[in-house]
Motif scaffolding. Structure first.
Motif, PDB file in Angstrom:
ATOM      1  N   GLU A 142       0.853  -1.196   0.000  1.00 47.18           N
ATOM      2  CA  GLU A 142       0.000   0.000   0.000  1.00 47.18           C
ATOM      3  C   GLU A 142       0.882   1.236   0.000  1.00 47.18           C
ATOM      4  OE1 GLU A 142      -3.794  -0.621   2.748  1.00 47.18           O
ATOM      5  OE2 GLU A 142      -1.944  -1.102   3.801  1.00 47.18           O
TER       6      GLU A 142
ATOM      7  N   ASP B 231      -0.440   7.358  -1.430  1.00 47.10           N
ATOM      8  CA  ASP B 231      -1.270   8.065  -2.418  1.00 47.10           C
ATOM      9  C   ASP B 231      -2.470   7.241  -2.899  1.00 47.10           C
ATOM     10  OD1 ASP B 231      -0.062   6.161  -4.014  1.00 47.10           O
ATOM     11  OD2 ASP B 231       0.821   7.585  -5.421  1.00 47.10           O
ATOM     12  N   GLY B 232      -2.702   6.066  -2.267  1.00 45.82           N
ATOM     13  CA  GLY B 232      -3.835   5.230  -2.647  1.00 45.82           C
ATOM     14  C   GLY B 232      -3.517   4.193  -3.708  1.00 45.82           C
ATOM     15  N   THR B 233      -2.286   4.212  -4.207  1.00 43.10           N
ATOM     16  CA  THR B 233      -1.897   3.188  -5.173  1.00 43.10           C
ATOM     17  C   THR B 233      -1.368   1.964  -4.433  1.00 43.10           C
ATOM     18  OG1 THR B 233       0.349   4.061  -5.420  1.00 43.10           O
ATOM     19  CG2 THR B 233      -1.342   4.879  -6.967  1.00 43.10           C
TER      20      THR B 233
ATOM     21  N   GLY C 152      -7.777  -2.285 -11.691  1.00 42.96           N
ATOM     22  CA  GLY C 152      -7.537  -0.871 -11.485  1.00 42.96           C
ATOM     23  C   GLY C 152      -6.845  -0.230 -12.670  1.00 42.96           C
TER      24      GLY C 152
ATOM     25  N   ARG D 273      -0.898   3.144 -12.973  1.00 42.72           N
ATOM     26  CA  ARG D 273      -0.465   4.513 -12.711  1.00 42.72           C
ATOM     27  C   ARG D 273       1.024   4.739 -12.885  1.00 42.72           C
ATOM     28  NH1 ARG D 273      -4.087   7.668  -9.472  1.00 42.72           N
ATOM     29  NH2 ARG D 273      -6.108   7.368 -10.480  1.00 42.72           N
TER      30      ARG D 273
ATOM     31  N   ARG E 212       2.647   0.165 -10.424  1.00 46.92           N
ATOM     32  CA  ARG E 212       1.740   0.703  -9.405  1.00 46.92           C
ATOM     33  C   ARG E 212       0.366   0.822 -10.035  1.00 46.92           C
ATOM     34  NH1 ARG E 212       6.078   4.327  -7.468  1.00 46.92           N
ATOM     35  NH2 ARG E 212       6.927   3.144  -5.744  1.00 46.92           N
TER      36      ARG E 212
ATOM     37  N   HIS F 111      -3.776   1.937  -9.346  1.00 47.67           N
ATOM     38  CA  HIS F 111      -4.777   2.564  -8.488  1.00 47.67           C
ATOM     39  C   HIS F 111      -5.946   1.587  -8.512  1.00 47.67           C
ATOM     40  CE1 HIS F 111      -7.995   5.114  -7.029  1.00 47.67           C
ATOM     41  NE2 HIS F 111      -7.017   5.708  -6.363  1.00 47.67           N
TER      42      HIS F 111
ATOM     43  N   TRP G 127      -9.434  -1.183  -3.069  1.00 43.84           N
ATOM     44  CA  TRP G 127      -8.413  -1.851  -2.275  1.00 43.84           C
ATOM     45  C   TRP G 127      -8.929  -2.243  -0.893  1.00 43.84           C
ATOM     46  CZ3 TRP G 127      -4.422  -4.759  -2.118  1.00 43.84           C
ATOM     47  CH2 TRP G 127      -3.570  -4.799  -1.011  1.00 43.84           C
TER      48      TRP G 127
END
Length: 154
Positions: free
Chosen positions: A24, A27-29, A81, A84, A109, A111, A115
């Protein structure tokens, strides 16, 4: 953590059937890379050809192609997803995956779509070792195979 001489950092999440680790990011990625078991299965990696940044990656679909020895395979994502980021170092130096799979050898990576809803599917710590040991059993992995021994993390 160590299993059959292969290292698995306990802070990471694992997708044993995919041979991947997941981390994790703030930045949420989620960063994905080949874990030590995946490296042992593939052997020396000669090329990594990822999908383009911005591509939509569906769960269980390819995020790129990994070439090794005399074969190539699609690297399948355990998550859906948007792609990114790609580790562009691997385009010129794919061997980084073998040399530092948990560091400079990260692959992509994503997004992820959701998640928080799926992260429980990816074990960590002792649960990861149990899941990895079961995957090795299902794959008939032989830790005594002399070819595998040469790939063990030092």
């Amino acid at each position: 953590m160590n299993l059959h001489g292969l290292e698995f950092p306990d802070a990471l999440f694992y997708a044993p059937a995919h041979g991947l680790w997941l981390r994790e990011e703030t930045d949420g990625t989620v960063t994905l890379g080949l874990n030590a078991y995946g490296c042992a299965l593939y052997g020396e990696i000669f090329a990594f050809t990822p999908k383009r940044i911005g591509a939509r990656i569906e769960r269980e679909r390819s995020f790129g192609v990994v070439e090794f020895a005399k074969a190539a395979t699609s690297a399948r994502s355990p998550l859906a997803g948007e792609l990114r980021a790609v580790n562009t170092q691997l385009l010129e130096r794919p061997g980084l995956i073998n040399r530092d799979c948990y560091g400079e050898g990260w692959m992509i990576r994503l997004h992820p779509d959701d998640w928080l809803a799926v992260r429980h599917e990816f074990p960590q710590g002792e649960s990861a070792l149990t899941a990895l040991a079961e995957q090795m059993r299902l794959d008939n992995f032989d830790p005594e195979d002399r070819h595998v021994q040469a790939l063990k993390w030092k």
